[in-house]
Motif scaffolding. Structure first.
Motif, PDB file in Angstrom:
ATOM      1  N   GLU A 236      55.307  30.482  26.163  1.00 46.72           N
ATOM      2  CA  GLU A 236      56.053  32.475  25.534  1.00 46.72           C
ATOM      3  C   GLU A 236      55.133  32.892  26.295  1.00 46.72           C
ATOM      4  O   GLU A 236      55.041  34.076  26.600  1.00 46.72           O
ATOM      5  CB  GLU A 236      56.814  31.882  24.198  1.00 46.72           C
ATOM      6  N   LYS A 237      53.393  32.380  25.353  1.00 45.11           N
ATOM      7  CA  LYS A 237      52.842  33.972  25.760  1.00 45.11           C
ATOM      8  C   LYS A 237      52.190  33.423  26.549  1.00 45.11           C
ATOM      9  O   LYS A 237      51.646  34.643  27.148  1.00 45.11           O
ATOM     10  CB  LYS A 237      51.271  33.326  24.125  1.00 45.11           C
ATOM     11  N   LEU A 238      52.048  32.895  27.156  1.00 43.58           N
ATOM     12  CA  LEU A 238      51.317  32.549  28.621  1.00 43.58           C
ATOM     13  C   LEU A 238      52.698  33.421  29.578  1.00 43.58           C
ATOM     14  O   LEU A 238      51.179  33.410  30.411  1.00 43.58           O
ATOM     15  CB  LEU A 238      51.673  31.370  28.697  1.00 43.58           C
ATOM     16  N   VAL A 239      53.852  33.198  29.543  1.00 43.33           N
ATOM     17  CA  VAL A 239      54.852  34.847  30.437  1.00 43.33           C
ATOM     18  C   VAL A 239      53.873  35.645  29.897  1.00 43.33           C
ATOM     19  O   VAL A 239      54.345  36.411  30.946  1.00 43.33           O
ATOM     20  CB  VAL A 239      55.984  33.470  29.866  1.00 43.33           C
ATOM     21  N   PHE A 240      53.633  36.059  28.910  1.00 43.53           N
ATOM     22  CA  PHE A 240      53.220  37.401  28.836  1.00 43.53           C
ATOM     23  C   PHE A 240      52.290  37.754  29.163  1.00 43.53           C
ATOM     24  O   PHE A 240      51.725  38.928  29.932  1.00 43.53           O
ATOM     25  CB  PHE A 240      53.667  37.588  27.175  1.00 43.53           C
ATOM     26  N   VAL A 241      50.813  37.313  28.736  1.00 42.80           N
ATOM     27  CA  VAL A 241      49.878  37.304  30.201  1.00 42.80           C
ATOM     28  C   VAL A 241      50.259  36.983  30.993  1.00 42.80           C
ATOM     29  O   VAL A 241      49.731  38.393  32.169  1.00 42.80           O
ATOM     30  CB  VAL A 241      49.177  36.357  29.177  1.00 42.80           C
ATOM     31  N   LEU A 242      50.931  36.044  31.694  1.00 41.16           N
ATOM     32  CA  LEU A 242      51.336  36.146  33.322  1.00 41.16           C
ATOM     33  C   LEU A 242      51.185  37.278  33.529  1.00 41.16           C
ATOM     34  O   LEU A 242      51.923  37.628  35.042  1.00 41.16           O
ATOM     35  CB  LEU A 242      51.613  35.110  33.330  1.00 41.16           C
ATOM     36  N   VAL A 243      52.861  38.164  33.055  1.00 44.85           N
ATOM     37  CA  VAL A 243      53.089  39.492  33.195  1.00 44.85           C
ATOM     38  C   VAL A 243      52.042  40.839  33.446  1.00 44.85           C
ATOM     39  O   VAL A 243      52.384  41.489  34.876  1.00 44.85           O
ATOM     40  CB  VAL A 243      54.605  40.191  32.619  1.00 44.85           C
ATOM     41  N   ILE A 244      51.289  40.630  32.648  1.00 42.49           N
ATOM     42  CA  ILE A 244      50.328  41.879  32.767  1.00 42.49           C
ATOM     43  C   ILE A 244      49.417  41.156  34.134  1.00 42.49           C
ATOM     44  O   ILE A 244      48.766  42.247  34.386  1.00 42.49           O
ATOM     45  CB  ILE A 244      49.478  41.764  31.424  1.00 42.49           C
ATOM     46  N   PHE A 245      49.167  39.787  34.682  1.00 42.93           N
ATOM     47  CA  PHE A 245      47.939  39.663  35.379  1.00 42.93           C
ATOM     48  C   PHE A 245      48.924  39.899  36.268  1.00 42.93           C
ATOM     49  O   PHE A 245      47.413  40.300  37.427  1.00 42.93           O
ATOM     50  CB  PHE A 245      47.998  38.354  35.246  1.00 42.93           C
ATOM     51  N   LEU A 246      50.218  39.510  36.977  1.00 41.11           N
ATOM     52  CA  LEU A 246      50.578  39.604  38.279  1.00 41.11           C
ATOM     53  C   LEU A 246      50.993  41.251  38.619  1.00 41.11           C
ATOM     54  O   LEU A 246      51.020  41.678  39.804  1.00 41.11           O
ATOM     55  CB  LEU A 246      52.218  38.564  38.178  1.00 41.11           C
ATOM     56  N   THR A 247      51.109  41.956  37.263  1.00 44.76           N
ATOM     57  CA  THR A 247      51.833  43.383  37.340  1.00 44.76           C
ATOM     58  C   THR A 247      50.606  43.736  37.723  1.00 44.76           C
ATOM     59  O   THR A 247      50.393  44.733  38.896  1.00 44.76           O
ATOM     60  CB  THR A 247      52.206  43.676  36.419  1.00 44.76           C
ATOM     61  N   SER A 248      48.876  43.474  36.754  1.00 46.40           N
ATOM     62  CA  SER A 248      48.058  44.624  37.698  1.00 46.40           C
ATOM     63  C   SER A 248      47.343  44.074  39.052  1.00 46.40           C
ATOM     64  O   SER A 248      47.082  44.560  40.023  1.00 46.40           O
ATOM     65  CB  SER A 248      46.892  43.968  36.341  1.00 46.40           C
ATOM     66  N   PHE A 249      47.400  42.223  39.258  1.00 46.59           N
ATOM     67  CA  PHE A 249      47.052  42.030  40.700  1.00 46.59           C
ATOM     68  C   PHE A 249      47.988  42.658  41.543  1.00 46.59           C
ATOM     69  O   PHE A 249      47.565  43.314  42.565  1.00 46.59           O
ATOM     70  CB  PHE A 249      47.392  40.598  40.901  1.00 46.59           C
ATOM     71  N   LEU A 250      49.032  42.760  41.428  1.00 47.37           N
ATOM     72  CA  LEU A 250      49.497  42.841  42.930  1.00 47.37           C
ATOM     73  C   LEU A 250      49.968  44.434  42.508  1.00 47.37           C
ATOM     74  O   LEU A 250      50.111  45.211  44.156  1.00 47.37           O
ATOM     75  CB  LEU A 250      50.940  42.503  42.205  1.00 47.37           C
ATOM     76  N   SER A 251      49.683  45.406  41.984  1.00 47.99           N
ATOM     77  CA  SER A 251      49.972  46.885  42.111  1.00 47.99           C
ATOM     78  C   SER A 251      48.433  47.502  42.976  1.00 47.99           C
ATOM     79  O   SER A 251      48.172  47.978  43.364  1.00 47.99           O
ATOM     80  CB  SER A 251      49.866  47.523  40.586  1.00 47.99           C
ATOM     81  N   SER A 252      47.279  46.274  41.844  1.00 49.59           N
ATOM     82  CA  SER A 252      45.991  46.692  42.909  1.00 49.59           C
ATOM     83  C   SER A 252      46.453  46.860  44.551  1.00 49.59           C
ATOM     84  O   SER A 252      46.045  46.973  45.181  1.00 49.59           O
ATOM     85  CB  SER A 252      44.708  46.477  42.447  1.00 49.59           C
ATOM     86  N   ILE A 253      46.835  45.602  45.081  1.00 51.11           N
ATOM     87  CA  ILE A 253      46.981  45.409  46.265  1.00 51.11           C
ATOM     88  C   ILE A 253      48.105  46.125  47.118  1.00 51.11           C
ATOM     89  O   ILE A 253      47.310  46.906  47.943  1.00 51.11           O
ATOM     90  CB  ILE A 253      47.716  43.427  45.987  1.00 51.11           C
ATOM     91  N   LEU A 254      49.099  46.565  46.476  1.00 50.70           N
ATOM     92  CA  LEU A 254      49.903  47.798  47.130  1.00 50.70           C
ATOM     93  C   LEU A 254      49.549  49.101  47.088  1.00 50.70           C
ATOM     94  O   LEU A 254      49.589  49.463  48.173  1.00 50.70           O
ATOM     95  CB  LEU A 254      50.984  47.616  46.334  1.00 50.70           C
ATOM     96  N   MET A 255      48.617  48.903  45.968  1.00 45.58           N
ATOM     97  CA  MET A 255      47.552  50.476  46.661  1.00 45.58           C
ATOM     98  C   MET A 255      46.518  50.711  47.598  1.00 45.58           C
ATOM     99  O   MET A 255      46.419  51.967  48.001  1.00 45.58           O
ATOM    100  CB  MET A 255      46.801  50.724  45.832  1.00 45.58           C
ATOM    101  N   VAL A 256      46.365  48.952  48.097  1.00 47.70           N
ATOM    102  CA  VAL A 256      45.561  49.019  49.289  1.00 47.70           C
ATOM    103  C   VAL A 256      46.286  49.534  50.170  1.00 47.70           C
ATOM    104  O   VAL A 256      46.311  50.059  51.408  1.00 47.70           O
ATOM    105  CB  VAL A 256      44.409  48.205  49.622  1.00 47.70           C
ATOM    106  N   HIS A 257      47.311  48.384  50.667  1.00 53.08           N
ATOM    107  CA  HIS A 257      48.055  49.101  51.487  1.00 53.08           C
ATOM    108  C   HIS A 257      49.102  49.377  52.172  1.00 53.08           C
ATOM    109  O   HIS A 257      49.863  49.454  52.852  1.00 53.08           O
ATOM    110  CB  HIS A 257      49.198  46.978  51.716  1.00 53.08           C
ATOM    111  N   PHE A 258      49.175  50.154  50.700  1.00 53.63           N
ATOM    112  CA  PHE A 258      50.575  51.195  50.983  1.00 53.63           C
ATOM    113  C   PHE A 258      50.065  52.507  50.181  1.00 53.63           C
ATOM    114  O   PHE A 258      50.549  52.698  49.095  1.00 53.63           O
ATOM    115  CB  PHE A 258      51.908  50.614  50.520  1.00 53.63           C
ATOM    116  N   GLU A 259      49.453  53.482  51.232  1.00 52.88           N
ATOM    117  CA  GLU A 259      48.791  53.841  50.551  1.00 52.88           C
ATOM    118  C   GLU A 259      49.913  55.661  49.755  1.00 52.88           C
ATOM    119  O   GLU A 259      49.494  56.299  48.894  1.00 52.88           O
ATOM    120  CB  GLU A 259      47.628  55.076  51.900  1.00 52.88           C
TER     121      GLU A 259
END
Length: 481
Positions: free
Chosen positions: A47-70
């Motif tokens: 359960e706690k792993l899910v909470f950690v992954l939510v923040i990790f995936l949110t941060s990682f995907l948003s940083s990628i989106l910022m590069v490719h979709f200015e």
């Protein structure tokens, strides 16, 4: 795996071995594995792993989106920060809101039983910093493993400090070669932290806990002494944990930002908070206070206040922004009103009063400076009554006991030996804090002296520290935040 537990140091030795034996290009993977093992060792769950992954995936995907979709990066920024804050607020503060509703509106909401993962408050803010830096183009990291290593960097999970991606980036990209000086310097720093925690803080806890549990039987002078000693207990507990963390990081060749800088030499509450929990103050200043002060609403308010009240009117928006800042600081410290009062509202009131009555002449004599230091220490200590108390009402009761002049004046609940150890240790602590830069310079110059200090600290911790099979160390005070 507490910071004073032998298990931690065995874990660090094993982690260091793998870290330095792996090819330099992949050493960060060894560190990531250590981070994951540390997480699961500390009562982790799926359960706690899910909470950690939510923040990790949110941060990682948003940083990628910022590069490719200015053109869409502002949306990515807002959405990702919203998701992180939503999780943080849900896990840490939902029960505060529900309790408040039950009291004020007579509702009957049940409190949530979901517990937050270790370090949530720290890495949530760290990942917000990462996202904002990605938004402004200061960071362009595409490797998810490196981002994950930064996010759950195990030394910082228990008590901070708050770090930025650039604090680890160089070591994640090209790890420095093994340096025996880093091992020795890190070991010295960790031993200094153990001295603070095991020799000073745990001994002070025995004194303070007894007084707080027996207020009716003790004289107000003893109670006041306990109030002052709790400030030292809090400091040695928190800064000691940070010293251990800084020392462990140094062994990996990683230098973290300092979190304390001789706070008890401060002459004002404002100055005190600049050198107490420095990384939290820097984060909230950069991401809350300045943006709020520069917002259009505050700029318009500044113009209106200046037109109505003259030059002094421009301070009104500053104080409004400052109040919001301190309210957030109080909330961050815990989902209870006692933290909001102790670490938030009272600190704002002190700073507000200091600003109103600030002297035009900033130069002070030695005696005047000493009086200001004592005043600052006293105000902070009194505010920490509520931090230590079970709730605000108990804090008020403790204050009332300061004016009930009866009870026992003798200190027979702690040994003379313990009192002497406390006194000598506090003197050593204050001297070292005041001369820290000089101490570091001397240690780095002489290997022989460094070895002597290591042996001395080990001997002191073994002889005077509270530890062993029957000893249960209290949780790190800032570990739950």
């Amino acid at each position: 795996m507490g910071l004073t537990n032998l298990t931690l140091f065995l874990f660090v030795i094993i982690s260091l071995t793998f870290y330095y034996l792996l090819p330099r290009k992949y050493s960060y993977i060894g560190l990531l594995l250590s981070n994951i093992i540390f997480l699961f060792y500390n009562n982790f769950s799926i359960e706690k792993l899910v909470f950690v992954l939510v923040i990790f995936l949110t941060s990682f995907l948003s940083s990628i989106l910022m590069v490719h979709f200015e053109k869409k990066k502002k949306i990515a920024l807002v959405v990702s920060i919203f998701i992180i804050l939503f999780e943080l607020i849900y896990l840490k503060y939902t029960n505060l809101f529900l309790t408040t509703s039950n009291i004020i509106f007579k509702t009957n909401f049940s409190l949530i039983k979901t517990s937050a993962p270790i370090g949530l408050s720290y890495y949530s803010l760290m990942m917000i910093s990462f996202i904002v830096s990605s938004y402004y183009g200061e960071i362009e990291e595409k490797n998810p493993l490196k981002i994950g290593t930064f996010m759950i960097y195990f030394p910082t999970l228990t008590s901070g400090p708050l770090i930025k991606y650039n604090n680890l980036k160089e070591k994640l990209d090209t790890r420095v070669k093994f340096d025996i000086n880093n091992i020795f310097n890190g070991f010295v720093r960790s031993l200094w932290g153990l001295f603070k925690v095991l020799v000073i803080s745990t001994r002070l806890n025995l004194f303070v806990s007894h007084v707080y549990a027996n207020l009716d039987a003790l004289n107000p002078i003893i109670i006041l002494l306990a109030i002052f000693l709790y400030t030292f207990e809090l400091y040695t507990n928190f800064s000691g944990s940070i010293d251990i963390i800084m020392g462990v990081s140094k062994m990996f060749g990683i230098t973290l930002p300092e979190n304390f800088k001789n706070p008890f030499a401060s002459t004002t509450i404002t100055e005190f908070w600049r050198v107490w929990h420095i990384t939290l103050g820097d984060f909230l200043r950069d991401y809350i206070f300045y943006p709020l002060l520069k917002s259009k609403a505050m700029q318009n308010l500044t113009k209106k206040c200046k037109s109505l009240f003259g030059k002094k009117g421009k301070k009104i928006p500053v104080f409004i922004s400052m109040f919001i800042l301190w309210l957030i600081i109080g909330i961050w410290h815990g989902g209870e009103y006692k933290y909001i009062l102790a670490s938030g509202i009272l600190q704002f009131i002190f700073i507000f009063i200091e600003d109103l009555f600030s002297s035009v002449n900033k130069k002070r004599s030695t005696i005047a400076r000493l009086i200001c230091i004592i005043r600052t220490f006293t105000l902070f200590s009194l505010s920490m009554i509520f931090f230590r108390a079970t709730n605000i009402q108990e804090g008020i009761d403790i204050l009332k006991h300061l004016f009930i002049f009866n009870g026992d004046l003798t200190i027979n609940f702690i040994t003379i030996f313990d009192l002497i150890v406390i006194l000598i240790s506090l003197i050593i602590l204050l001297i070292v804090d005041n001369k820290m830069d000089k101490v570091k310079e001397i240690i780095n110059k002489s290997k022989e002296l460094r070895l002597s200090i290591i042996c001395t600290l080990i001997l002191i911790v073994l002889l005077f520290g509270n530890y062993g099979l029957n000893f249960v160390a209290s949780d790190f005070i800032y570990g739950k935040f």
